[in-house]
Scaffold this active site. Sequence first.
Site, PDB file in Angstrom:
ATOM      1  N   CYS A   7     -45.361 -73.406 -55.753  1.00 14.12           N
ATOM      2  CA  CYS A   7     -46.610 -72.902 -56.324  1.00 14.12           C
ATOM      3  C   CYS A   7     -46.249 -71.879 -57.395  1.00 14.12           C
ATOM      4  CB  CYS A   7     -47.554 -72.347 -55.248  1.00 14.12           C
ATOM      5  SG  CYS A   7     -47.040 -70.812 -54.451  1.00 14.12           S
ATOM      6  N   ASN A  10     -45.037 -68.185 -55.164  1.00 13.00           N
ATOM      7  CA  ASN A  10     -44.345 -68.433 -53.894  1.00 13.00           C
ATOM      8  C   ASN A  10     -44.698 -67.382 -52.839  1.00 13.00           C
ATOM      9  OD1 ASN A  10     -40.917 -68.676 -52.701  1.00 13.00           O
ATOM     10  ND2 ASN A  10     -42.659 -69.939 -52.139  1.00 13.00           N
ATOM     11  N   CYS A  12     -48.402 -67.495 -51.599  1.00 12.17           N
ATOM     12  CA  CYS A  12     -49.645 -67.939 -50.951  1.00 12.17           C
ATOM     13  C   CYS A  12     -49.559 -69.381 -50.464  1.00 12.17           C
ATOM     14  CB  CYS A  12     -50.838 -67.775 -51.889  1.00 12.17           C
ATOM     15  SG  CYS A  12     -51.239 -66.064 -52.315  1.00 12.17           S
ATOM     16  N   ARG A  13     -49.635 -70.326 -51.389  1.00 16.60           N
ATOM     17  CA  ARG A  13     -49.742 -71.736 -51.021  1.00 16.60           C
ATOM     18  C   ARG A  13     -48.434 -72.355 -50.562  1.00 16.60           C
ATOM     19  NH1 ARG A  13     -52.240 -73.503 -56.600  1.00 16.60           N
ATOM     20  NH2 ARG A  13     -50.790 -71.868 -57.220  1.00 16.60           N
ATOM     21  N   SER A  14     -47.376 -72.224 -51.340  1.00 16.36           N
ATOM     22  CA  SER A  14     -46.124 -72.900 -50.962  1.00 16.36           C
ATOM     23  C   SER A  14     -45.501 -72.334 -49.686  1.00 16.36           C
ATOM     24  CB  SER A  14     -45.125 -72.935 -52.122  1.00 16.36           C
ATOM     25  OG  SER A  14     -44.822 -71.663 -52.610  1.00 16.36           O
ATOM     26  N   ASP A 118     -55.677 -71.986 -55.700  1.00 16.15           N
ATOM     27  CA  ASP A 118     -54.930 -70.739 -55.520  1.00 16.15           C
ATOM     28  C   ASP A 118     -55.875 -69.694 -54.925  1.00 16.15           C
ATOM     29  OD1 ASP A 118     -53.365 -68.473 -55.627  1.00 16.15           O
ATOM     30  OD2 ASP A 118     -52.721 -68.786 -57.695  1.00 16.15           O
TER      31      ASP A 118
END
Length: 149
Positions: A7, A10, A12-14, A118
Amino acid sequence: MKILMVCLGNICRSPLAEGVVRQLIAKENLDWEVASAGTGDWHVGQPADRRSIAVARHHGYDISAQRARLFQQRHFEEFDHILVMDKSNLRNVLNLALTEEQRQKVALFLKDGQEVTDPYFDDKLFNPVFLTIEDRAKELIVELIHSRK
């Protein structure tokens, strides 16, 4: 098999995708590896966003030990699949690819051109984003198991 989730920062999402997939592959006794990275370097060495850690913990996943790292060209050689959270990350990663073989390793995490939102600027998005990631991670494991047969 080695899988990299990517993401922007690195945090939040990934990291959520890494944590969910890591736990799912352990549950299936698969000898796979999963990691994550970001296309931006603002948070390198930092833990995941506290809101990502909290939502993961709420759903039974522990991502507190993960640390942000920057996506690098060498990751094309280290990983079999590089799954990105949105089209901006897709462009950034593909711009670093030197060969068609490297480009073939890169895909959006979600299907049909969809992007993982995001959640960084909206606390209310963390739970729906987590649920989207968890659902797709479960599908992904099944798809990858079947692709190896």
